[in-house]
Design an enzyme around this catalytic site. Structure first.
Site, PDB file in Angstrom:
ATOM      1  N   ASP A   1       0.820  -1.213   0.000  1.00  0.00           N
ATOM      2  CA  ASP A   1       0.000   0.000   0.000  1.00  0.00           C
ATOM      3  C   ASP A   1       0.854   1.264   0.000  1.00  0.00           C
ATOM      4  O   ASP A   1       0.517   2.253   0.626  1.00  0.00           O
ATOM      5  CB  ASP A   1      -0.929   0.008   1.212  1.00  0.00           C
ATOM      6  CG  ASP A   1      -0.159  -0.017   2.525  1.00  0.00           C
ATOM      7  OD1 ASP A   1       1.084  -0.158   2.481  1.00  0.00           O
ATOM      8  OD2 ASP A   1      -0.781   0.109   3.594  1.00  0.00           O
TER       9      ASP A   1
ATOM     10  N   CYS B   1       5.211  -0.341   1.638  1.00  0.00           N
ATOM     11  CA  CYS B   1       5.749  -1.696   1.747  1.00  0.00           C
ATOM     12  C   CYS B   1       7.246  -1.719   2.056  1.00  0.00           C
ATOM     13  O   CYS B   1       7.705  -2.577   2.807  1.00  0.00           O
ATOM     14  CB  CYS B   1       5.440  -2.509   0.505  1.00  0.00           C
ATOM     15  SG  CYS B   1       6.380  -2.075  -0.951  1.00  0.00           S
TER      16      CYS B   1
ATOM     17  N   HIS C   1       8.148  -3.493  -5.010  1.00  0.00           N
ATOM     18  CA  HIS C   1       7.483  -4.131  -3.872  1.00  0.00           C
ATOM     19  C   HIS C   1       8.460  -5.086  -3.191  1.00  0.00           C
ATOM     20  O   HIS C   1       9.271  -5.729  -3.851  1.00  0.00           O
ATOM     21  CB  HIS C   1       6.238  -4.904  -4.323  1.00  0.00           C
ATOM     22  CG  HIS C   1       5.520  -5.534  -3.171  1.00  0.00           C
ATOM     23  ND1 HIS C   1       4.623  -4.833  -2.396  1.00  0.00           N
ATOM     24  CD2 HIS C   1       5.613  -6.769  -2.630  1.00  0.00           C
ATOM     25  CE1 HIS C   1       4.182  -5.627  -1.431  1.00  0.00           C
ATOM     26  NE2 HIS C   1       4.774  -6.802  -1.555  1.00  0.00           N
TER      27      HIS C   1
END
Length: 416
Positions: free
Chosen positions: A190, A193, A403
């Site tokens: 979100d 991370c 990510h």
């Protein structure tokens, strides 16, 4: 971006060359020039909890299968291929950083298939909608920021089923990581991370309170900085705007106190099982969790100010500091705050150069397995690449430099 001279307090111009000598100045200029020439490597969209499968691999799953999975998308921006050269984005990326266009405007970098069309960035409203859709189980499970561990190769087989060159490289990368770690924990994507994965790992293995957290002046940091730099009044906290100076200072101070309290409490837990349970509990408490991320962001700002001032005063600074302030969108700490730090967790994640800044702020070495770099010298990257010997090390996994997930359960032979 137009700014008043008062806001920048003398930080409007581009950073001057080092006064330490012409040789270091030449080095800085040559690095920056070559960085700007380097082509940008295009990232790929990701799906379940931030995985980075490309379009051809996603086609192997039906639309219904994809929709059943948790959709924790990756959050950062595409970076360049070379570790050092990748830290200054080109003009297009700089534009995105400065303007922070809506989600629909940021999708041009990656073409997605019909079955896997996703935006690279999500605003807060979209994240909240997704949370509601995912709340099909208990509320505690819905709020889980770091998923339970699963076998790392089982995760790999689930995520990378295709036979494309990318899928094969990812599987090789996971196989290499599996030589060191048995399991993986997926991290919610979100836009926090990178902060979430790093802090979770740091707390999970904490055995003592870091010296910088023990400083008597630690909680006075917001007040001290605001007394020197008026532009910090523009700091944005958790989507709340229009605070008074005193409110900003007091709230950040509360976050710093919370960070020290949680770090101290968890570091004093001796049993590994109990320590892990305490971390899991903390990362299910959204209010406390996001308050800790705001504390980390402010520590990053403080570190950036220190590095910027050291450079201006002719003191030696790490190379990443030059790169941090070489960007058009962050030529000084005020711009860094307004165009980058204020947006972390809201409309963007950490860029690679900011991973260095996070490492310096925490005085931790962040070791990252960059799976798409498997079989290159950049497969295992350290932030910073010349860490202090006494800095603890945390390990993360990324498939796309956007990510981050967490490897856990170090293999016994590795431990020996």
């Amino acid at each position: 971006m137009p700014e008043s001279q008062d806001n920048f307090q003398g930080w409007v111009t581009e950073p001057a060359s080092l006064s330490a000598g012409a040789q270091q100045t030449q080095e800085k200029e040559s690095i920056t020039i070559e960085l700007m020439r380097h082509e940008k490597e295009v990232g790929v969209p990701s799906k379940e909890l931030g995985s980075g499968n490309v379009t051809t691999d996603l086609k192997e799953q039906s639309t219904s299968e994809i929709r059943k999975d948790y959709v924790y998308r990756s959050t950062g921006r595409p970076e360049k291929t070379d570790m050092i050269k990748s830290l200054v984005t080109d003009q297009d990326a700089s534009g995105n950083c400065e303007l922070y266009l809506p989600v629909s405007s940021n999708c041009s970098a990656v073409e997605s298939s019909e079955d896997s069309e996703e935006d690279m960035y999500r605003d807060a409203e979209e994240i909240e909608r997704e949370k509601i859709l995912l709340c099909v189980t208990s509320s505690s499970e819905c709020k889980l920021s770091v998923a339970p561990e699963m076998d790392i190769m089982e995760y790999c087989r689930k995520e990378w089923r295709g036979n494309t060159p990318v899928a094969k490289r990812m599987r090789k990368g996971y196989e290499a990581v599996a030589q060191k770690f048995a399991s993986i924990r997926r991290v919610r994507g979100d836009n926090y991370c990178a902060l979430r994965a790093t802090l979770f790992q740091a707390l999970s293995q904490a055995t003592q309170l870091p010296s910088w957290l023990q400083s008597e002046d630690f909680t006075m940091l917001p007040e001290n900085l605001l007394s020197k730099y008026d532009w910090i009044k523009q700091w944005q906290l958790k989507q709340k705007l229009g605070r008074k100076t005193g409110e900003i200072s007091d709230e950040i101070k509360e976050y710093l106190i919370l960070l020290r309290k949680k770090w101290k409490n968890i570091s004093e837990i001796k049993g590994p099982t109990e320590k892990q349970e305490a971390c899991d509990k903390l990362f299910k408490n959204e209010e406390e969790e996001y308050s800790l991320y705001e504390a980390l962001k402010f520590l990053m700002l403080n570190t950036a100010i220190e590095l910027y001032n050291d450079d201006k005063n002719g003191r030696r600074v790490p190379v990443f500091s030059w790169l941090l302030f070489a960007r058009d969108t962050s030529s000084n700490p005020c711009q860094l705050m307004r165009n980058h730090l204020n947006h972390i967790g809201h409309s963007g994640g950490l860029e690679q150069v900011e991973m260095f800044l996070l490492a310096y702020a925490l005085q931790y070495t962040i070791q990252v397995y960059r799976l798409y770099k498997y079989s290159t010298d950049e497969f295992i990257t350290l932030y910073p690449n010349d860490p202090e010997e006494d800095w603890p090390v945390v390990t993360l996994i990324t498939e796309d430099d956007r990510h981050y997930n967490i490897p856990v359960r170090m293999c016994q032979e590795t431990m020996l």
